[in-house]
Design a protein around this motif. Sequence first.
Motif, PDB file in Angstrom:
ATOM      1  N   LYS A 177      43.783  43.062  35.477  1.00 59.60           N
ATOM      2  CA  LYS A 177      43.327  43.969  36.511  1.00 59.60           C
ATOM      3  C   LYS A 177      44.067  43.414  37.802  1.00 59.60           C
ATOM      4  O   LYS A 177      44.543  42.289  37.828  1.00 59.60           O
ATOM      5  CB  LYS A 177      41.821  43.829  36.563  1.00 59.60           C
ATOM      6  CG  LYS A 177      41.392  44.561  35.328  1.00 59.60           C
ATOM      7  CD  LYS A 177      41.587  45.961  35.216  1.00 59.60           C
ATOM      8  CE  LYS A 177      41.094  46.413  33.766  1.00 59.60           C
ATOM      9  NZ  LYS A 177      41.279  47.930  33.505  1.00 59.60           N
ATOM     10  N   LYS A 178      43.422  44.046  38.885  1.00 62.69           N
ATOM     11  CA  LYS A 178      43.870  43.420  40.305  1.00 62.69           C
ATOM     12  C   LYS A 178      42.443  42.750  40.865  1.00 62.69           C
ATOM     13  O   LYS A 178      41.494  43.567  40.743  1.00 62.69           O
ATOM     14  CB  LYS A 178      44.341  44.312  41.225  1.00 62.69           C
ATOM     15  CG  LYS A 178      44.645  44.147  42.653  1.00 62.69           C
ATOM     16  CD  LYS A 178      45.128  44.936  43.645  1.00 62.69           C
ATOM     17  CE  LYS A 178      45.608  44.499  44.991  1.00 62.69           C
ATOM     18  NZ  LYS A 178      46.141  45.613  45.789  1.00 62.69           N
ATOM     19  N   MET A 213      36.346  50.830  38.350  1.00 62.48           N
ATOM     20  CA  MET A 213      36.417  49.511  38.814  1.00 62.48           C
ATOM     21  C   MET A 213      35.166  48.587  38.065  1.00 62.48           C
ATOM     22  O   MET A 213      34.124  49.469  37.586  1.00 62.48           O
ATOM     23  CB  MET A 213      36.164  49.289  40.350  1.00 62.48           C
ATOM     24  CG  MET A 213      37.234  49.944  41.181  1.00 62.48           C
ATOM     25  SD  MET A 213      37.043  49.687  42.856  1.00 62.48           S
ATOM     26  CE  MET A 213      36.697  47.923  43.276  1.00 62.48           C
ATOM     27  N   GLN A 214      35.362  47.380  37.904  1.00 56.95           N
ATOM     28  CA  GLN A 214      34.150  46.598  37.417  1.00 56.95           C
ATOM     29  C   GLN A 214      34.047  45.291  37.996  1.00 56.95           C
ATOM     30  O   GLN A 214      34.692  44.554  38.393  1.00 56.95           O
ATOM     31  CB  GLN A 214      34.647  46.444  36.188  1.00 56.95           C
ATOM     32  CG  GLN A 214      33.862  45.727  34.889  1.00 56.95           C
ATOM     33  CD  GLN A 214      34.240  45.527  33.604  1.00 56.95           C
ATOM     34  OE1 GLN A 214      35.257  45.762  33.337  1.00 56.95           O
ATOM     35  NE2 GLN A 214      33.197  45.313  32.812  1.00 56.95           N
ATOM     36  N   GLN A 215      32.581  45.245  38.402  1.00 58.85           N
ATOM     37  CA  GLN A 215      32.247  43.951  39.171  1.00 58.85           C
ATOM     38  C   GLN A 215      32.382  42.876  38.415  1.00 58.85           C
ATOM     39  O   GLN A 215      31.925  42.959  37.040  1.00 58.85           O
ATOM     40  CB  GLN A 215      31.033  44.339  39.605  1.00 58.85           C
ATOM     41  CG  GLN A 215      30.314  42.988  40.709  1.00 58.85           C
ATOM     42  CD  GLN A 215      29.253  43.375  41.651  1.00 58.85           C
ATOM     43  OE1 GLN A 215      28.589  44.313  41.137  1.00 58.85           O
ATOM     44  NE2 GLN A 215      28.639  42.337  42.571  1.00 58.85           N
ATOM     45  N   TRP A 226      35.788  42.344  42.624  1.00 58.29           N
ATOM     46  CA  TRP A 226      35.692  43.618  41.631  1.00 58.29           C
ATOM     47  C   TRP A 226      37.008  43.303  40.620  1.00 58.29           C
ATOM     48  O   TRP A 226      37.980  42.928  41.322  1.00 58.29           O
ATOM     49  CB  TRP A 226      35.564  44.905  42.305  1.00 58.29           C
ATOM     50  CG  TRP A 226      34.212  44.933  42.917  1.00 58.29           C
ATOM     51  CD1 TRP A 226      33.771  44.356  44.072  1.00 58.29           C
ATOM     52  CD2 TRP A 226      33.340  46.045  42.252  1.00 58.29           C
ATOM     53  NE1 TRP A 226      32.498  44.760  44.221  1.00 58.29           N
ATOM     54  CE2 TRP A 226      32.056  45.806  43.274  1.00 58.29           C
ATOM     55  CE3 TRP A 226      33.189  46.630  41.332  1.00 58.29           C
ATOM     56  CZ2 TRP A 226      30.831  46.345  43.246  1.00 58.29           C
ATOM     57  CZ3 TRP A 226      32.202  47.589  41.052  1.00 58.29           C
ATOM     58  CH2 TRP A 226      31.022  47.387  42.048  1.00 58.29           C
ATOM     59  N   ASP A 282      34.938  42.802  47.910  1.00 61.64           N
ATOM     60  CA  ASP A 282      34.248  43.801  48.662  1.00 61.64           C
ATOM     61  C   ASP A 282      33.085  42.931  49.356  1.00 61.64           C
ATOM     62  O   ASP A 282      31.986  42.927  48.568  1.00 61.64           O
ATOM     63  CB  ASP A 282      33.922  44.917  47.877  1.00 61.64           C
ATOM     64  CG  ASP A 282      33.239  45.978  48.823  1.00 61.64           C
ATOM     65  OD1 ASP A 282      33.059  45.763  49.924  1.00 61.64           O
ATOM     66  OD2 ASP A 282      32.895  46.980  48.263  1.00 61.64           O
ATOM     67  N   THR A 313      39.779  42.136  43.618  1.00 66.61           N
ATOM     68  CA  THR A 313      39.713  42.770  44.905  1.00 66.61           C
ATOM     69  C   THR A 313      38.236  42.210  45.241  1.00 66.61           C
ATOM     70  O   THR A 313      37.154  41.765  44.520  1.00 66.61           O
ATOM     71  CB  THR A 313      39.638  44.249  45.053  1.00 66.61           C
ATOM     72  OG1 THR A 313      38.579  44.738  44.026  1.00 66.61           O
ATOM     73  CG2 THR A 313      41.188  44.666  44.487  1.00 66.61           C
ATOM     74  N   ARG A 327      40.013  45.938  39.547  1.00 65.10           N
ATOM     75  CA  ARG A 327      40.360  47.048  39.815  1.00 65.10           C
ATOM     76  C   ARG A 327      41.607  47.558  38.943  1.00 65.10           C
ATOM     77  O   ARG A 327      42.514  46.693  39.146  1.00 65.10           O
ATOM     78  CB  ARG A 327      40.698  47.645  41.489  1.00 65.10           C
ATOM     79  CG  ARG A 327      41.046  49.033  41.723  1.00 65.10           C
ATOM     80  CD  ARG A 327      40.967  48.960  43.295  1.00 65.10           C
ATOM     81  NE  ARG A 327      42.063  48.373  44.086  1.00 65.10           N
ATOM     82  CZ  ARG A 327      43.431  48.910  43.940  1.00 65.10           C
ATOM     83  NH1 ARG A 327      43.686  50.041  43.449  1.00 65.10           N
ATOM     84  NH2 ARG A 327      44.287  48.276  44.806  1.00 65.10           N
ATOM     85  N   SER A 328      41.747  48.855  38.498  1.00 63.79           N
ATOM     86  CA  SER A 328      42.852  49.337  37.820  1.00 63.79           C
ATOM     87  C   SER A 328      43.554  50.070  38.875  1.00 63.79           C
ATOM     88  O   SER A 328      43.045  50.464  39.874  1.00 63.79           O
ATOM     89  CB  SER A 328      42.490  50.364  36.699  1.00 63.79           C
ATOM     90  OG  SER A 328      41.873  49.480  35.780  1.00 63.79           O
TER      91      SER A 328
END
Length: 221
Positions: free
Chosen positions: A175-176, A195-197, A185, A180, A178, A187-188
Motif C-alpha cells: 500500500k501507500k 483505505m485502512q487505518q 493510513w 492524516d 499516508t 491507501r490503495s
Amino acid sequence: MQRDSTIGTAIRKRRQALGWSLQRLVEASHIEMSTGHLATLETKDMAPSVYVAEALAKGLGTTLDVLLREARDPTAFEAPSEHAQRVPILPWEQAAKWAVDPDPRRLPPGSSWVMPPDTPPGKVFGLKVRDESMQAPSGISFPAGYTIFVDPGRKALANDFIVGHLGDPAAPVFKKLTLDGSAYWLRSLNPQFPMQQVGDTFEVIGVVVGLRAAFDKGGVL
C-alpha cells in the motif's frame, strides 16, 4: 562494437561458470534472440551490437566494461556467483522473514533471481504484484504481474509505497503509507479499494524502491 571484439568468448566463459544453458542466458537478458544466434556470438568472429552486449552483460550479472576487459585479458576473469547483483522474487508469505534473515536456503526450488533497476543494497528482494489494488487510473501505477523491489533497510515515511503487515507476518500487504493529522493510513491507488487505518499491530517490512515489467508477446511476465 568493433568487429575484432572477442567478447563472445567472455560471454561463454561466464555463462558456463554459472552452469547456464544458452536459453537460460537469453531469458535472463530479456532480449529477442535465438539460442543459435547466441551460440554464434559466443563461438564465431561476430561482434554483437552494443544493445545486445549490454543486455547479455546485465543478464550475466555484470557490466559490458567487465566483459570487454575479460575479453582483452582472460586472466582478469573472476568466477561469478549466480546471485551476484541479483535479488530473489519471494513468495509474499516469506517477505517478513527475509527482511530479518535473508537466507536463500529457505526459498522454494526454482525461485527466480532478477536484476533490479539499481545495484541492490543488503536485503533487497522482489515481489510480484498480486492484485489490482495498486493499479491507479492515472499516474504512478503498479499493475498485477509487475515486480516491485523492496528495501527492508529503508525507513518508511509518509507517502512512501510500503510492504507491511497488520499483525500477521505471513500476510503482508502492499500500500501507500499516508498521514492524516496524527493517524497513518494504508491507501490503495485503485479507488475501488478502501483505505485502512494503521493500528498498533502494524509493522513495515520494507519500502518499495523500484518497479519492473517484462513483456513476452504482449503479456506481462
